[in-house]
Design a protein around this motif. Structure first.
Motif, PDB file in Angstrom:
ATOM      1  N   SER A 196     -15.743  14.547  21.717  1.00  0.00           N
ATOM      2  CA  SER A 196     -14.846  14.652  20.561  1.00  0.00           C
ATOM      3  C   SER A 196     -13.968  15.901  20.653  1.00  0.00           C
ATOM      4  CB  SER A 196     -15.644  14.676  19.253  1.00  0.00           C
ATOM      5  OG  SER A 196     -16.466  15.827  19.188  1.00  0.00           O
ATOM      6  N   VAL A 197     -14.468  16.946  21.296  1.00  0.00           N
ATOM      7  CA  VAL A 197     -13.671  18.163  21.481  1.00  0.00           C
ATOM      8  C   VAL A 197     -12.515  17.886  22.434  1.00  0.00           C
ATOM      9  CG1 VAL A 197     -13.697  20.518  22.396  1.00  0.00           C
ATOM     10  CG2 VAL A 197     -15.583  19.728  20.961  1.00  0.00           C
TER      11      VAL A 197
ATOM     12  N   GLU B 122     -12.301  26.808  23.193  1.00  0.00           N
ATOM     13  CA  GLU B 122     -11.833  28.094  23.707  1.00  0.00           C
ATOM     14  C   GLU B 122     -12.995  29.049  23.972  1.00  0.00           C
ATOM     15  OE1 GLU B 122      -7.315  28.314  21.922  1.00  0.00           O
ATOM     16  OE2 GLU B 122      -8.971  28.993  20.635  1.00  0.00           O
ATOM     17  N   ASP B 123     -14.040  28.967  23.147  1.00  0.00           N
ATOM     18  CA  ASP B 123     -15.227  29.787  23.383  1.00  0.00           C
ATOM     19  C   ASP B 123     -15.920  29.358  24.682  1.00  0.00           C
ATOM     20  OD1 ASP B 123     -14.796  31.234  21.108  1.00  0.00           O
ATOM     21  OD2 ASP B 123     -16.230  30.102  19.873  1.00  0.00           O
ATOM     22  N   GLN B 124     -15.992  28.020  24.917  1.00  0.00           N
ATOM     23  CA  GLN B 124     -16.647  27.523  26.123  1.00  0.00           C
ATOM     24  C   GLN B 124     -15.866  27.871  27.384  1.00  0.00           C
ATOM     25  OE1 GLN B 124     -17.038  23.359  25.093  1.00  0.00           O
ATOM     26  NE2 GLN B 124     -19.135  23.645  24.334  1.00  0.00           N
ATOM     27  N   LEU B 125     -14.546  27.841  27.275  1.00  0.00           N
ATOM     28  CA  LEU B 125     -13.697  28.161  28.426  1.00  0.00           C
ATOM     29  C   LEU B 125     -13.447  29.655  28.573  1.00  0.00           C
ATOM     30  CD1 LEU B 125     -10.985  25.355  28.111  1.00  0.00           C
ATOM     31  CD2 LEU B 125     -12.891  25.419  29.715  1.00  0.00           C
ATOM     32  N   ASP B 126     -13.730  30.384  27.497  1.00  0.00           N
ATOM     33  CA  ASP B 126     -13.457  31.821  27.449  1.00  0.00           C
ATOM     34  C   ASP B 126     -11.970  32.101  27.674  1.00  0.00           C
ATOM     35  OD1 ASP B 126     -14.202  34.469  27.076  1.00  0.00           O
ATOM     36  OD2 ASP B 126     -14.504  34.842  29.222  1.00  0.00           O
TER      37      ASP B 126
ATOM     38  N   ALA C 188       1.886  23.828  18.108  1.00  0.00           N
ATOM     39  CA  ALA C 188       0.928  24.356  19.077  1.00  0.00           C
ATOM     40  C   ALA C 188       1.446  24.072  20.486  1.00  0.00           C
ATOM     41  CB  ALA C 188      -0.446  23.723  18.878  1.00  0.00           C
ATOM     42  N   LYS C 189       1.480  25.114  21.294  1.00  0.00           N
ATOM     43  CA  LYS C 189       1.963  25.000  22.663  1.00  0.00           C
ATOM     44  C   LYS C 189       0.854  25.398  23.625  1.00  0.00           C
ATOM     45  CE  LYS C 189       5.511  26.824  25.788  1.00  0.00           C
ATOM     46  NZ  LYS C 189       6.644  27.794  25.925  1.00  0.00           N
ATOM     47  N   LEU C 190       0.725  24.676  24.733  1.00  0.00           N
ATOM     48  CA  LEU C 190      -0.334  24.965  25.700  1.00  0.00           C
ATOM     49  C   LEU C 190      -0.137  26.314  26.375  1.00  0.00           C
ATOM     50  CD1 LEU C 190      -0.746  21.489  27.454  1.00  0.00           C
ATOM     51  CD2 LEU C 190      -2.473  22.654  26.073  1.00  0.00           C
ATOM     52  N   THR C 191      -1.228  27.026  26.541  1.00  0.00           N
ATOM     53  CA  THR C 191      -1.232  28.239  27.364  1.00  0.00           C
ATOM     54  C   THR C 191      -1.397  27.794  28.826  1.00  0.00           C
ATOM     55  OG1 THR C 191      -3.634  28.433  27.291  1.00  0.00           O
ATOM     56  CG2 THR C 191      -2.384  29.507  25.513  1.00  0.00           C
ATOM     57  N   PRO C 192      -1.254  28.711  29.795  1.00  0.00           N
ATOM     58  CA  PRO C 192      -1.528  28.334  31.191  1.00  0.00           C
ATOM     59  C   PRO C 192      -2.929  27.748  31.374  1.00  0.00           C
ATOM     60  CG  PRO C 192      -0.339  30.402  31.134  1.00  0.00           C
ATOM     61  CD  PRO C 192      -0.657  30.065  29.704  1.00  0.00           C
ATOM     62  N   ALA C 193      -3.921  28.319  30.669  1.00  0.00           N
ATOM     63  CA  ALA C 193      -5.279  27.780  30.762  1.00  0.00           C
ATOM     64  C   ALA C 193      -5.335  26.369  30.174  1.00  0.00           C
ATOM     65  CB  ALA C 193      -6.263  28.693  30.036  1.00  0.00           C
ATOM     66  N   GLY C 194      -4.598  26.159  29.085  1.00  0.00           N
ATOM     67  CA  GLY C 194      -4.541  24.832  28.475  1.00  0.00           C
ATOM     68  C   GLY C 194      -3.901  23.812  29.389  1.00  0.00           C
ATOM     69  N   GLU C 195      -2.860  24.227  30.108  1.00  0.00           N
ATOM     70  CA  GLU C 195      -2.210  23.340  31.076  1.00  0.00           C
ATOM     71  C   GLU C 195      -3.197  22.927  32.155  1.00  0.00           C
ATOM     72  OE1 GLU C 195       0.717  22.051  31.072  1.00  0.00           O
ATOM     73  OE2 GLU C 195       2.036  23.277  29.808  1.00  0.00           O
ATOM     74  N   GLN C 196      -4.003  23.884  32.617  1.00  0.00           N
ATOM     75  CA  GLN C 196      -4.992  23.579  33.645  1.00  0.00           C
ATOM     76  C   GLN C 196      -6.066  22.631  33.116  1.00  0.00           C
ATOM     77  OE1 GLN C 196      -5.306  24.492  36.955  1.00  0.00           O
ATOM     78  NE2 GLN C 196      -3.197  25.204  36.755  1.00  0.00           N
TER      79      GLN C 196
ATOM     80  N   ALA D  32     -11.327  21.215  10.500  1.00  0.00           N
ATOM     81  CA  ALA D  32     -12.220  20.620  11.493  1.00  0.00           C
ATOM     82  C   ALA D  32     -11.577  20.631  12.878  1.00  0.00           C
ATOM     83  CB  ALA D  32     -12.588  19.193  11.096  1.00  0.00           C
ATOM     84  N   VAL D  33     -10.278  20.335  12.934  1.00  0.00           N
ATOM     85  CA  VAL D  33      -9.566  20.377  14.212  1.00  0.00           C
ATOM     86  C   VAL D  33      -9.576  21.793  14.770  1.00  0.00           C
ATOM     87  CG1 VAL D  33      -7.295  20.155  15.299  1.00  0.00           C
ATOM     88  CG2 VAL D  33      -8.122  18.377  13.744  1.00  0.00           C
ATOM     89  N   SER D  34      -9.290  22.766  13.925  1.00  0.00           N
ATOM     90  CA  SER D  34      -9.281  24.165  14.366  1.00  0.00           C
ATOM     91  C   SER D  34     -10.648  24.588  14.866  1.00  0.00           C
ATOM     92  CB  SER D  34      -8.846  25.071  13.205  1.00  0.00           C
ATOM     93  OG  SER D  34      -7.517  24.785  12.817  1.00  0.00           O
ATOM     94  N   ALA D  35     -11.705  24.131  14.197  1.00  0.00           N
ATOM     95  CA  ALA D  35     -13.062  24.492  14.592  1.00  0.00           C
ATOM     96  C   ALA D  35     -13.391  23.924  15.974  1.00  0.00           C
ATOM     97  CB  ALA D  35     -14.061  23.978  13.559  1.00  0.00           C
ATOM     98  N   ARG D  36     -12.963  22.686  16.242  1.00  0.00           N
ATOM     99  CA  ARG D  36     -13.231  22.077  17.545  1.00  0.00           C
ATOM    100  C   ARG D  36     -12.482  22.809  18.660  1.00  0.00           C
ATOM    101  NH1 ARG D  36     -13.185  15.475  16.617  1.00  0.00           N
ATOM    102  NH2 ARG D  36     -14.979  15.393  15.173  1.00  0.00           N
ATOM    103  N   ILE D  37     -11.260  23.205  18.378  1.00  0.00           N
ATOM    104  CA  ILE D  37     -10.483  23.926  19.396  1.00  0.00           C
ATOM    105  C   ILE D  37     -11.088  25.302  19.637  1.00  0.00           C
ATOM    106  CG2 ILE D  37      -8.226  24.880  19.988  1.00  0.00           C
ATOM    107  CD1 ILE D  37      -8.459  21.806  20.134  1.00  0.00           C
ATOM    108  N   ARG D  38     -11.610  25.932  18.581  1.00  0.00           N
ATOM    109  CA  ARG D  38     -12.277  27.224  18.762  1.00  0.00           C
ATOM    110  C   ARG D  38     -13.514  27.077  19.648  1.00  0.00           C
ATOM    111  NH1 ARG D  38     -10.999  28.209  13.362  1.00  0.00           N
ATOM    112  NH2 ARG D  38     -13.087  27.551  12.707  1.00  0.00           N
TER     113      ARG D  38
END
Length: 282
Positions: free
Chosen positions: A4-5, A40-44, A55-63, A31-37
């Motif tokens: 779901s994340v 981001e915590d899991q990916l650091d 909302a725009k993807l960061t380089p990490a988000g693109e990867q 709820a959406v913000s919580a899932r994205i957090r």
């Protein structure tokens, strides 16, 4: 990772905002913000830059985007495999380029229904690049395509050898103008070979990416074009089309592509059906 994340991440990417993702997923924005957090915590790493525009993807988000797509696809495949229709032993997912569906895959589907009733089938049409990616990431069992590139972890087996031939509408004593030639998209390799053989030909007035549509067009208006010989054989026999004498022919072979980890027994049955279908379609 919770699927779901990954789904939520992809929905934010698609809509460009947390608000839009929340609406589409029937969730609150919180709820959406919580899932994205959590993601981001899991990916650091942050995966989105949030601002008033969305909302725009960061380089990490693109990867992560490619992996998120694969995660969801593989999960869907696993879900379908577990939830087999009654009386079925397994499910196979097969994809092909659009130009290969008719008649090859139509004959194959009929063969599978008759000879392998214990196997459920899921099919799709996509580009060769996307099909190869899905075979590699495991979301697709088999792909049928032309000019299969070499990829690690993937096996490409020749299914049949086809020729692209130049034909024109009849009667042949009717002169055709250069603008009557229809350019058909048979891929980069054909395009390079065609331009090498006809360096002085002007760009086509009409270009069509789908062979059957191009055939219907020239039969209705008169014209010429390169087509798969097997596909237009009946039109040649009926006299509605004629080969252009002295014109070059180009190789256009089709391949069965699958993972090196594919189930050998299931692949044997799929392969037998495809070869039978290719023999009928030839």
């Amino acid at each position: 990772m919770d699927i779901s994340v990954a789904r939520t991440f992809l929905e934010v990417v698609k809509t460009g905002s947390f608000v839009g993702a929340a609406a589409n997923l029937n969730l609150t924005q919180t709820a959406v913000s919580a899932r994205i957090r959590v993601l981001e915590d899991q990916l650091d790493r942050p995966v989105f830059i949030r601002n008033k525009a969305g909302a725009k993807l960061t380089p990490a988000g693109e990867q992560f985007l490619r992996f998120a797509t694969t995660l969801v696809q593989v999960w869907e495949r696993a879900r379908r495999s577990v939830a087999l229709p009654p009386g079925r032993e397994t499910v196979v997912t097969v994809g092909a380029e659009l130009s290969l569906w008719s008649p090859l895959l139509r004959h194959w589907l009929l063969w599978m229904r008759r000879e392998c009733p214990e196997i459920a089938v899921s099919t799709q049409i996509d580009t060769s690049e996307r099909l190869m990616e899905q075979v590699q990431d495991g979301s697709l069992d088999v792909a049928i395509l032309y000019a299969a590139p070499s990829r690690p972890g993937v096996i490409a087996e020749l299914l049949f050898e086809e020729k692209l031939v130049l034909v024109r509408t009849t009667p042949t004593n009717r002169a055709l103008a250069p603008e009557d030639h229809v350019q058909i998209d048979w891929g980069d390799e054909f395009a390079a070979s065609y331009h090498a053989a006809f360096p002085d030909h002007p760009n086509a007035v009409v270009s069509i990416s789908y062979g059957p549509l191009a055939l219907e067009y020239i039969l209705a208006t008169g014209g010429s074009g390169y087509f798969r010989k097997g596909f237009i054989r009946s039109y040649l026999e009926e006299g509605r089309l004629a080969l252009v004498p002295g014109s070059p022919e180009f190789s256009y072979s089709a391949y069965v592509v699958h993972s090196t980890k594919a189930d050998a027994g299931v692949m044997d049955r799929i392969r037998a059906g495809l070869r039978a279908a290719a023999a009928i379609a030839a």
